[in-house]
Design an enzyme around this catalytic site. Structure first.
Site, PDB file in Angstrom:
ATOM      1  N   ASN A  39     -12.086  81.521  23.768  1.00 51.46           N
ATOM      2  CA  ASN A  39     -12.497  82.723  24.449  1.00 51.46           C
ATOM      3  C   ASN A  39     -14.042  83.263  24.177  1.00 51.46           C
ATOM      4  OD1 ASN A  39     -12.407  84.942  26.520  1.00 51.46           O
ATOM      5  ND2 ASN A  39     -11.041  86.092  25.112  1.00 51.46           N
ATOM      6  N   HIS A 124       4.421  92.516  26.710  1.00 52.44           N
ATOM      7  CA  HIS A 124       3.507  93.616  26.319  1.00 52.44           C
ATOM      8  C   HIS A 124       3.647  94.875  27.122  1.00 52.44           C
ATOM      9  CE1 HIS A 124      -0.183  90.825  24.708  1.00 52.44           C
ATOM     10  NE2 HIS A 124       1.237  90.453  24.142  1.00 52.44           N
ATOM     11  N   ARG A 149       6.070  94.398  22.866  1.00 50.86           N
ATOM     12  CA  ARG A 149       5.003  94.706  21.751  1.00 50.86           C
ATOM     13  C   ARG A 149       4.477  96.010  22.475  1.00 50.86           C
ATOM     14  NH1 ARG A 149      -1.049  91.830  21.599  1.00 50.86           N
ATOM     15  NH2 ARG A 149      -1.383  93.535  23.099  1.00 50.86           N
ATOM     16  N   TYR A 161      -7.710  98.764  20.929  1.00 53.57           N
ATOM     17  CA  TYR A 161      -7.346  97.783  21.258  1.00 53.57           C
ATOM     18  C   TYR A 161      -5.848  97.661  21.865  1.00 53.57           C
ATOM     19  CZ  TYR A 161      -4.841  93.240  20.656  1.00 53.57           C
ATOM     20  OH  TYR A 161      -4.173  92.358  21.097  1.00 53.57           O
ATOM     21  N   ASP A 214       0.669  94.596  17.283  1.00 53.64           N
ATOM     22  CA  ASP A 214      -0.555  93.910  16.947  1.00 53.64           C
ATOM     23  C   ASP A 214      -1.578  94.817  16.249  1.00 53.64           C
ATOM     24  OD1 ASP A 214      -2.607  92.122  16.586  1.00 53.64           O
ATOM     25  OD2 ASP A 214      -2.377  91.277  18.796  1.00 53.64           O
ATOM     26  N   HIS A 216      -4.317  93.850  15.147  1.00 59.14           N
ATOM     27  CA  HIS A 216      -5.607  93.146  15.341  1.00 59.14           C
ATOM     28  C   HIS A 216      -6.756  93.136  14.115  1.00 59.14           C
ATOM     29  CE1 HIS A 216      -7.782  91.228  18.904  1.00 59.14           C
ATOM     30  NE2 HIS A 216      -6.625  90.816  18.927  1.00 59.14           N
ATOM     31  N   GLU A 240       1.960  92.043  13.764  1.00 62.75           N
ATOM     32  CA  GLU A 240       1.074  91.111  14.005  1.00 62.75           C
ATOM     33  C   GLU A 240      -0.416  91.288  13.344  1.00 62.75           C
ATOM     34  OE1 GLU A 240       0.990  89.742  17.903  1.00 62.75           O
ATOM     35  OE2 GLU A 240      -1.139  89.101  17.732  1.00 62.75           O
ATOM     36  N   GLU A 266      -3.310  83.561  15.332  1.00 66.26           N
ATOM     37  CA  GLU A 266      -3.827  83.179  16.503  1.00 66.26           C
ATOM     38  C   GLU A 266      -5.342  82.585  16.364  1.00 66.26           C
ATOM     39  OE1 GLU A 266      -3.100  87.096  18.332  1.00 66.26           O
ATOM     40  OE2 GLU A 266      -5.385  87.206  18.460  1.00 66.26           O
ATOM     41  N   ARG A 287       1.606  82.026  13.762  1.00 68.54           N
ATOM     42  CA  ARG A 287       1.136  82.268  15.319  1.00 68.54           C
ATOM     43  C   ARG A 287       0.041  81.295  15.879  1.00 68.54           C
ATOM     44  NH1 ARG A 287       1.763  86.034  18.567  1.00 68.54           N
ATOM     45  NH2 ARG A 287      -0.283  86.231  18.899  1.00 68.54           N
ATOM     46  N   HIS A 316       0.729  81.936  19.986  1.00 77.63           N
ATOM     47  CA  HIS A 316      -0.105  83.068  20.588  1.00 77.63           C
ATOM     48  C   HIS A 316      -0.105  82.753  22.128  1.00 77.63           C
ATOM     49  CE1 HIS A 316      -4.643  84.552  21.314  1.00 77.63           C
ATOM     50  NE2 HIS A 316      -3.839  85.589  21.482  1.00 77.63           N
ATOM     51  N   ASP A 320      -6.154  84.091  27.846  1.00 79.09           N
ATOM     52  CA  ASP A 320      -7.348  83.312  27.798  1.00 79.09           C
ATOM     53  C   ASP A 320      -7.138  81.792  27.227  1.00 79.09           C
ATOM     54  OD1 ASP A 320      -7.405  85.685  25.575  1.00 79.09           O
ATOM     55  OD2 ASP A 320      -7.765  83.646  24.510  1.00 79.09           O
ATOM     56  N   GLU A 343       5.034  84.842  22.652  1.00 81.21           N
ATOM     57  CA  GLU A 343       4.313  85.692  23.163  1.00 81.21           C
ATOM     58  C   GLU A 343       3.994  85.359  24.724  1.00 81.21           C
ATOM     59  OE1 GLU A 343       0.156  86.467  22.064  1.00 81.21           O
ATOM     60  OE2 GLU A 343       0.279  88.702  22.621  1.00 81.21           O
ATOM     61  N   TRP A 407     -12.662  93.179  15.508  1.00 78.57           N
ATOM     62  CA  TRP A 407     -11.857  93.728  16.625  1.00 78.57           C
ATOM     63  C   TRP A 407     -10.650  93.037  16.645  1.00 78.57           C
ATOM     64  CZ3 TRP A 407     -10.303  91.230  20.945  1.00 78.57           C
ATOM     65  CH2 TRP A 407      -9.856  91.890  22.082  1.00 78.57           C
TER      66      TRP A 407
HETATM   67  O1  EZ4 Z   1      -7.175  89.286  21.281  1.00 78.20           O
HETATM   68  O2  EZ4 Z   1      -6.568  86.201  22.769  1.00 78.20           O
HETATM   69  O3  EZ4 Z   1      -1.871  88.684  20.533  1.00 78.20           O
HETATM   70  N1  EZ4 Z   1      -2.782  88.525  21.398  1.00 78.20           N
HETATM   71  C1  EZ4 Z   1      -4.171  88.986  20.887  1.00 78.20           C
HETATM   72  C2  EZ4 Z   1      -5.074  88.337  22.142  1.00 78.20           C
HETATM   73  C3  EZ4 Z   1      -6.562  88.093  21.574  1.00 78.20           C
HETATM   74  C4  EZ4 Z   1      -7.280  87.297  22.545  1.00 78.20           C
HETATM   75  C5  EZ4 Z   1      -8.769  86.811  21.986  1.00 78.20           C
HETATM   76  O4  EZ4 Z   1      -9.349  85.910  22.527  1.00 78.20           O
HETATM   77  O5  EZ4 Z   1      -4.550  89.476  19.929  1.00 78.20           O
HETATM   78  O6  EZ4 Z   1      -5.140  89.347  23.303  1.00 78.20           O
HETATM   79 CO    CO Z   2      -2.624  89.118  18.632  1.00 79.95          CO
END
Ligand code: EZ4
Ligand code: CO
Length: 407
Positions: A39, A124, A149, A161, A214, A216, A240, A266, A287, A316, A320, A343, A407
């Protein structure tokens, strides 16, 4: 049956989102498909495949999956890396697809057969407010999902996020701007608001439902440790990406402080990225995705390694990754003795389904894996031509004073 590889096609298309697809064609007419999407950096993988990988495959026997994997991994000299590994992954998936079609068996039979009836998923629920998020979770429960989630915008931080902003669904491009969008982050605001989401979720849904979250990669290890302790009463299935872990030792710090189960992986490309955290039992779920961690061949190796340390796989399942990756993971998931959960954000939307077709279905929170020979996914090259590549970036994140953050 002549399985000599005669053509390797690399197609970048954007049926909603950008996907890099590999199609390997053999002399027999049997072909296989694989997903190589990275991605935000799609053209790098496409060029790598086209210019450096495809010429090495022409004339090879498609049955020799292992030797081709080793050739592309050890033979490249540079090893590892997301672009290299996504390329290997796509070739590997396509070769398993071919082997399955040649044997007239679904890929899971080649791996060792089914270990369970279906592949359990988590979905989600994301919203701008806690109530909005929990309303969505309730709707998903009504559709038969029991692992959800939860992500909510942090008050005072628009577009934090996990929320969709003005997008209709996950399968729309996340950025149609010329440069990466920037989103704000404040650990203090997040830490002050996150507990309410989970306490209200347990008040509303009781203890039957499984909840996940998550982070992130926004926290430091000691902050993540505090978050894990804070969320212990709400009994998460897992937390996560609490911390970005180029330094795997970070997970030891979190583990020392909390019984909240931990998941990560991921963005990992090889077993080397997660070896210490698995063998030290600092995590509970790994993951890794078939597209980013070396295809079916390497996902199987990671699963087998993790099984010795009570670590289960939870691949994951983002939008994407194309449905080809999803199918590859479903075959691994229905076989792996240490499968945990998959997921799931849907199989695509109307547009992507014109390009990728499959016969997987979902019922009561479980995927029924295709019984068709190979992966059970097809790629419509003609339809893909209607959806040309459209440059798109993932967002970046900044603290309120402008400091670039994860991010
Ligand atoms: O941000 O796949 O758990 N899922 C995630 C995703 C990632 C994207 C990054 O390309 O964290 O949404
Ligand atoms: Co994630």
């Amino acid at each position: 049956m002549n399985l000599t590889i005669k053509d390797v096609r690399v197609i970048v298309s954007c049926p909603g989102r950008n996907f890099v697809t590999v199609k390997i064609v053999t002399e027999s007419g049997i072909y296989g498909v694989g997903d190589a999407t990275v991605n935000g950096r799609e053209m790098a993988v496409a060029t790598y495949l086209q210019e450096h990988v495809a010429p090495c495959l022409i004339g090879r026997n498609a049955h020799e999956i292992e030797d081709i994997w080793q050739y592309l991994y050890k033979g490249v000299y540079w090893r590892k890396g997301p672009i290299n590994m996504a390329s290997i992954s796509a070739v590997d998936m396509a070769l398993w697809d071919i082997k399955g079609k040649a044997a007239d068996l679904p890929v899971y039979e080649l791996l060792g057969g089914k270990s369970r009836r279906g592949v359990s998923v988590y979905v989600h629920a994301t919203g701008e407010t806690v109530d909005d998020t929990l309303d969505r979770a309730e709707a998903l429960r009504g559709q038969g999902f029991s692992a959800i989630r939860l992500q909510t915008s942090v008050p005072g931080l628009a577009g934090s996020y996990g929320t969709l902003g003005d997008k209709k669904d996950y399968f729309e491009l996340q950025s149609d701007r010329p440069l990466p969008p920037e989103t704000p982050w404040s650990t203090r605001k997040y830490m002050n608001s996150i507990e309410e989401l989970f306490s209200k979720a347990r008040d509303r849904f009781g203890t039957d439902i499984q909840l996940l979250h998550d982070v992130h990669s926004r926290l430091t290890p000691i902050e993540a440790a505090r978050l894990g302790k804070m969320l212990e009463p709400y009994d998460l299935l897992f937390l996560e990406d609490a911390v970005a872990a180029e330094n795997q030792d970070s997970y030891r710090i979190i583990r020392d402080h909390t019984t909240t189960p931990l998941a990560i992986g991921e963005i990992y490309n090889t077993i080397w990225d997660c070896k210490e955290m698995i063998q030290n039992q600092w995590i509970d779920y790994i993951r890794c995705a078939a597209t980013h961690a070396g295809g079916i061949t390497n996902l199987r190796r990671i699963a087998d390694f993790a099984a010795h340390f009570h670590v289960r796989i939870a691949p994951h399942g983002a939008p994407d990754l194309s449905v080809i990756c999803f199918a590859a993971q479903a075959h691994v998931g229905i076989w792996a003795p240490n499968f945990g959960i998959q997921e799931f954000v849907g199989f695509g939307n109307e547009t992507s389904n014109l390009v990728f077709s499959h016969d997987m279905s979902i019922e009561n929170g479980m995927i029924h894996v295709s019984d068709r020979p190979g992966l059970g996914v097809d790629f419509n090259e003609e339809a893909a031509k209607d959806y040309p590549y459209n440059r798109s970036y993932l967002p970046v994140s900044r603290l309120e004073d402008g400091t670039l953050w994860s991010w």
